[in-house]
Structure formats: structure tokens, C-alpha cells
Design a protein around this motif. Sequence first.
Motif, PDB file in Angstrom:
ATOM      1  N   CYS A 135       0.240   6.587  10.611  1.00  0.00           N
ATOM      2  CA  CYS A 135      -0.401   7.915  10.582  1.00  0.00           C
ATOM      3  C   CYS A 135      -1.651   7.953   9.688  1.00  0.00           C
ATOM      4  O   CYS A 135      -2.731   8.366  10.140  1.00  0.00           O
ATOM      5  N   ALA A 136      -1.519   7.520   8.430  1.00  0.00           N
ATOM      6  CA  ALA A 136      -2.671   7.592   7.503  1.00  0.00           C
ATOM      7  C   ALA A 136      -3.825   6.690   7.961  1.00  0.00           C
ATOM      8  O   ALA A 136      -4.968   7.164   8.086  1.00  0.00           O
ATOM      9  N   LEU A 188      -9.190   5.805  10.652  1.00  0.00           N
ATOM     10  CA  LEU A 188      -9.915   5.155  11.755  1.00  0.00           C
ATOM     11  C   LEU A 188     -10.638   6.190  12.609  1.00  0.00           C
ATOM     12  O   LEU A 188     -11.802   6.016  12.969  1.00  0.00           O
ATOM     13  N   ARG A 189      -9.956   7.284  12.918  1.00  0.00           N
ATOM     14  CA  ARG A 189     -10.585   8.330  13.748  1.00  0.00           C
ATOM     15  C   ARG A 189     -11.755   8.981  13.030  1.00  0.00           C
ATOM     16  O   ARG A 189     -12.770   9.328  13.644  1.00  0.00           O
ATOM     17  N   ALA A 190     -11.603   9.152  11.719  1.00  0.00           N
ATOM     18  CA  ALA A 190     -12.692   9.754  10.945  1.00  0.00           C
ATOM     19  C   ALA A 190     -13.950   8.879  11.002  1.00  0.00           C
ATOM     20  O   ALA A 190     -15.064   9.373  10.863  1.00  0.00           O
ATOM     21  N   LEU A 191     -13.744   7.572  11.224  1.00  0.00           N
ATOM     22  CA  LEU A 191     -14.877   6.639  11.268  1.00  0.00           C
ATOM     23  C   LEU A 191     -15.303   6.318  12.696  1.00  0.00           C
ATOM     24  O   LEU A 191     -16.122   5.423  12.925  1.00  0.00           O
ATOM     25  N   LEU A 214       0.820  -1.219   0.000  1.00  0.00           N
ATOM     26  CA  LEU A 214       0.000   0.000   0.000  1.00  0.00           C
ATOM     27  C   LEU A 214       0.847   1.259   0.000  1.00  0.00           C
ATOM     28  O   LEU A 214       1.973   1.258   0.493  1.00  0.00           O
ATOM     29  N   VAL A 215       0.280   2.336  -0.529  1.00  0.00           N
ATOM     30  CA  VAL A 215       0.885   3.670  -0.395  1.00  0.00           C
ATOM     31  C   VAL A 215       0.151   4.364   0.755  1.00  0.00           C
ATOM     32  O   VAL A 215      -1.084   4.412   0.758  1.00  0.00           O
ATOM     33  N   LEU A 216       0.913   4.870   1.734  1.00  0.00           N
ATOM     34  CA  LEU A 216       0.307   5.482   2.919  1.00  0.00           C
ATOM     35  C   LEU A 216       0.771   6.930   3.055  1.00  0.00           C
ATOM     36  O   LEU A 216       1.968   7.195   3.157  1.00  0.00           O
ATOM     37  N   ILE A 217      -0.177   7.860   3.043  1.00  0.00           N
ATOM     38  CA  ILE A 217       0.173   9.276   3.232  1.00  0.00           C
ATOM     39  C   ILE A 217      -0.708   9.837   4.347  1.00  0.00           C
ATOM     40  O   ILE A 217      -1.934   9.869   4.217  1.00  0.00           O
ATOM     41  N   GLY A 218      -0.078  10.249   5.430  1.00  0.00           N
ATOM     42  CA  GLY A 218      -0.844  10.745   6.575  1.00  0.00           C
ATOM     43  C   GLY A 218      -0.395  12.136   6.976  1.00  0.00           C
ATOM     44  O   GLY A 218       0.799  12.436   6.972  1.00  0.00           O
ATOM     45  N   ALA A 219      -1.360  12.996   7.319  1.00  0.00           N
ATOM     46  CA  ALA A 219      -1.021  14.335   7.826  1.00  0.00           C
ATOM     47  C   ALA A 219      -1.399  14.406   9.303  1.00  0.00           C
ATOM     48  O   ALA A 219      -2.424  13.857   9.710  1.00  0.00           O
ATOM     49  N   TYR A 220      -0.530  15.063  10.086  1.00  0.00           N
ATOM     50  CA  TYR A 220      -0.829  15.212  11.516  1.00  0.00           C
ATOM     51  C   TYR A 220      -0.662  16.662  11.929  1.00  0.00           C
ATOM     52  O   TYR A 220      -0.020  17.460  11.216  1.00  0.00           O
ATOM     53  N   ASP A 221      -1.231  16.987  13.067  1.00  0.00           N
ATOM     54  CA  ASP A 221      -1.162  18.336  13.609  1.00  0.00           C
ATOM     55  C   ASP A 221       0.225  18.543  14.217  1.00  0.00           C
ATOM     56  O   ASP A 221       0.612  17.798  15.121  1.00  0.00           O
ATOM     57  N   ARG A 222       0.952  19.534  13.711  1.00  0.00           N
ATOM     58  CA  ARG A 222       2.325  19.768  14.189  1.00  0.00           C
ATOM     59  C   ARG A 222       2.395  20.014  15.692  1.00  0.00           C
ATOM     60  O   ARG A 222       3.351  19.613  16.341  1.00  0.00           O
ATOM     61  N   SER A 223       1.392  20.711  16.265  1.00  0.00           N
ATOM     62  CA  SER A 223       1.528  21.010  17.689  1.00  0.00           C
ATOM     63  C   SER A 223       0.990  19.896  18.587  1.00  0.00           C
ATOM     64  O   SER A 223       1.647  19.529  19.555  1.00  0.00           O
ATOM     65  N   SER A 224      -0.167  19.306  18.257  1.00  0.00           N
ATOM     66  CA  SER A 224      -0.693  18.243  19.140  1.00  0.00           C
ATOM     67  C   SER A 224      -0.115  16.875  18.794  1.00  0.00           C
ATOM     68  O   SER A 224      -0.106  15.977  19.631  1.00  0.00           O
ATOM     69  N   GLY A 225       0.325  16.688  17.549  1.00  0.00           N
ATOM     70  CA  GLY A 225       0.815  15.377  17.112  1.00  0.00           C
ATOM     71  C   GLY A 225      -0.313  14.424  16.712  1.00  0.00           C
ATOM     72  O   GLY A 225      -0.060  13.272  16.339  1.00  0.00           O
ATOM     73  N   ASP A 226      -1.568  14.889  16.775  1.00  0.00           N
ATOM     74  CA  ASP A 226      -2.703  14.015  16.436  1.00  0.00           C
ATOM     75  C   ASP A 226      -2.828  13.815  14.923  1.00  0.00           C
ATOM     76  O   ASP A 226      -2.626  14.749  14.157  1.00  0.00           O
ATOM     77  N   PRO A 227      -3.229  12.598  14.500  1.00  0.00           N
ATOM     78  CA  PRO A 227      -3.440  12.373  13.065  1.00  0.00           C
ATOM     79  C   PRO A 227      -4.676  13.134  12.593  1.00  0.00           C
ATOM     80  O   PRO A 227      -5.670  13.193  13.316  1.00  0.00           O
ATOM     81  N   VAL A 228      -4.605  13.718  11.408  1.00  0.00           N
ATOM     82  CA  VAL A 228      -5.675  14.593  10.927  1.00  0.00           C
ATOM     83  C   VAL A 228      -6.274  14.083   9.605  1.00  0.00           C
ATOM     84  O   VAL A 228      -7.489  14.063   9.432  1.00  0.00           O
ATOM     85  N   LEU A 229      -5.406  13.697   8.687  1.00  0.00           N
ATOM     86  CA  LEU A 229      -5.872  13.328   7.341  1.00  0.00           C
ATOM     87  C   LEU A 229      -5.085  12.117   6.858  1.00  0.00           C
ATOM     88  O   LEU A 229      -3.857  12.086   6.985  1.00  0.00           O
ATOM     89  N   GLY A 230      -5.782  11.134   6.328  1.00  0.00           N
ATOM     90  CA  GLY A 230      -5.078   9.949   5.833  1.00  0.00           C
ATOM     91  C   GLY A 230      -5.549   9.546   4.450  1.00  0.00           C
ATOM     92  O   GLY A 230      -6.738   9.652   4.134  1.00  0.00           O
ATOM     93  N   VAL A 231      -4.577   9.118   3.619  1.00  0.00           N
ATOM     94  CA  VAL A 231      -4.906   8.535   2.316  1.00  0.00           C
ATOM     95  C   VAL A 231      -4.210   7.176   2.243  1.00  0.00           C
ATOM     96  O   VAL A 231      -3.012   7.069   2.489  1.00  0.00           O
TER      97      VAL A 231
END
Length: 376
Positions: free
Chosen positions: A300-301, A306-309, A183-200
Amino acid sequence: MSALLKSLVGASEKSARIAQLCRQEEALFQLLIEEKTGTDKNKKFVQDFKTLADVLIQEVIKHDVGKEFPELHGHICGEESNKFENSLGETLVVQVCTTQRDTASLLFKILDRNQPAAELLAAAIHQEVALQDPALDTVALAIPPERLAIWIDPIDSTNQYIRGQASVAPIGGICPSGLRSALVLIGAYDRSSGDPVLGVINEPFFREDPLTHRWQGVYHWGISYQGTSLCSLSRPPLRPEPSVVLSRSETPAIQRVLRPLYGERLLFASGAGYKMLCVILGLAEAYVLSEGSTFKWDSCAPHAILRALGGGMVDLEAALQAWRAGQRGALPELTYSQPAGGAVGAERWANRGGLVAFMHREHLEVVLATLATAAL
Ligand code: 2IP
Ligand code: CA
Ligand code: CA
């Protein structure tokens, strides 16, 4: 937000095409393997390979997304280093050049002067990806890109990617091995909290066309930010007979403890990202991993999706500790901005305490209660 989401989905589509191309051209693929050495070596495998496809894909994503979002410059990181040694012993820096021609001549050097291979890859790298997905235009959530950072795993399950088995029969809906788990995994996280925000998550080897024998891919995405959740998938139900998916190298002790809970529905699969995807798709209620063999770019992704769901991913060691101490509120989820203290190389970004990926909180509780009272 729609622009960043589109950019990441587009980058994952281009990545998937490069991964398919390298697999489809067997001669090309043979050229591309190089053994990992030094501290970047994943301690799990005796022989761990990185491929030029891996390095290239990571650079393509960095280049394409970085060009569109200069705010992300310096905040797009991944598993691979962009240094590649060719068979003449020359160390070359892999990068996407301004023109296709320049990229082709750089690849020509990297690929030991193999002109057709260099041109094929350069064309794929500079190709425009046209997304035809109206759902992506409807995303109206504003997250300033300067608050985000990105983790990339250009190809997860490299071993299966290299082995390249096309058709592996699924067990309980889950493919135990084979190209499906690459799989190709691309995940974005919040720089200050470190929480995952967006995943593809992109599955380049989702289906093989029976007529053309060409691979067809599929992608999934999810966003979870400050109480807003959006996803390309819907939340799967908690099934009356849940299953768990494990690494084949999971410890016998964990397998023994989980067996009474799941019986025959204790399943095994390759690829950390693929096992997380199985939970996202509702093919397993949990993925339990007791060792620190995954990294921030693996989780991350899938974690963001998972969090979005309405699911999540906890640090197993920390969650067990909290559970044993009687904590029943929020349990410690994985975060993405802090390296592990005292570690070097890739280890700095390992999910050292292991993890549990889950969709339903009540099921996570069953897993934790079982593990917390077992003698491990
Ligand atoms: C690997 C890959 C392996 C996984 C390991 C990851 O990433 O996903 O398959 O082990 O944890 O780090 P397992 O299959 O036992 O779960 P990569 O292929 O990117 O090195
Ligand atoms: Ca990986
Ligand atoms: Ca990888």
C-alpha cells in the motif's frame, strides 16, 4: 492533509527509533523473538518470526494516529495481531497505555519481568517526536480522514531485521540483503475505491554513523489523490539500460524469460517493500513477482508513492490476462479494501496474482509483452 501526513511521518519516525533500539540492544533483541503459528503464518518461510518490536510498533502507530484522528478508529490495520505469548506461556495483549508507567508495567509482564528492557521500550513509546521538516507544512491538499483507511507493516523484511547484517555491499545500487531492507511501511487508501492515496516508507537502517555506530534513518512520502500528486522525491528517469529486481525465491521460469531483457541487470534483494523502494528511487525499472507472497500491508505505502511519481503497481495475473486480451488502456492496479474470497487468516489480504511495480508505463509494457508471449 498536512496534519495526517505529519502524523503518519511522525509515527514512522517513532517506529524507526523503536526498531533501532531493539536492534542496538542485542540482549533486548534476543528477548523479543517468538515463532509465528497457525493461519497467520506466512507460508513462504519454514521459520517465520514475529518480534515484539513488530507488534509494539504496530500498536504505537495505531495509538498515536488513532488519537489524533478518531475518524480512523477501526480503520487502522496491520500485519500483526496484538496478542503476544511470553515464555511463561501467558497470552498478553500488547497495547499502549495512557501513561509511560502503565506501559512499562504491561511490558514488564510481557518481557518476563525484565525491568530495564520494559522501561527502555516504554520511554521510546511515549517519547514525543519533533519533526523538523518544513516540506511537510507546505502540503495543502484536503482529504477527509473519514474517507481513508490504513495498512501498516511495522517491520518489513523481518528475516533480515532479525539476522541484522549491518554492511552488505550493494550491487547495481541495490543491497541484496541486510538491515537496509528492513522498512516501516504505512499506507493510506480510499475506503470506497480501494485505491492507494498516501504512503510513508521509513528506512531505520539507512546509514550507520562510523563514530557512534548509531543508526540513522531516512523517510520518503507520497500522495496521489484525485489528480493531485505530491512527493518528497522526484521522478527518476527511464534509463537506457534498465534493470529489474526480483525475490531470490522467484521461479526459474520467470528468471529465464526476463534474463534476455535485462542480462546482468537482473538483480535480487530481500524485502518486498525494499524492492518496491528500489523502483521508487530509480535503482530498478521494475519489480516483478509472480507469486502471492506479498500482502496489502507490504504494497500500500510504496504503491501510493509510485503513483505520486507517475508510476504504479499492477496485479500481474490480471494485467497479463488483460494484455493477452488486447487491452492497451489502463491496466488493473492493486487495490486495498477487499479481502480475497475463500481465504482465511493473513491470506485474505495477499496480493494473490503477484505484481509488477513500475515507474514508467512504457517499461511495464515491455515486461508484460515479454511475459505474455512466453511459455511459463
Ligand atoms: C515479507 C518480506 C519478505 C518477502 C515477503 C514479505 O514480509 O518482505 O522479505 O519475501 O514477500 O511478505 P522476499 O524477500 O522473498 O521478497 P515480512 O518480513 O513482513 O514477513
Ligand atoms: Ca511484509
Ligand atoms: Ca512485517
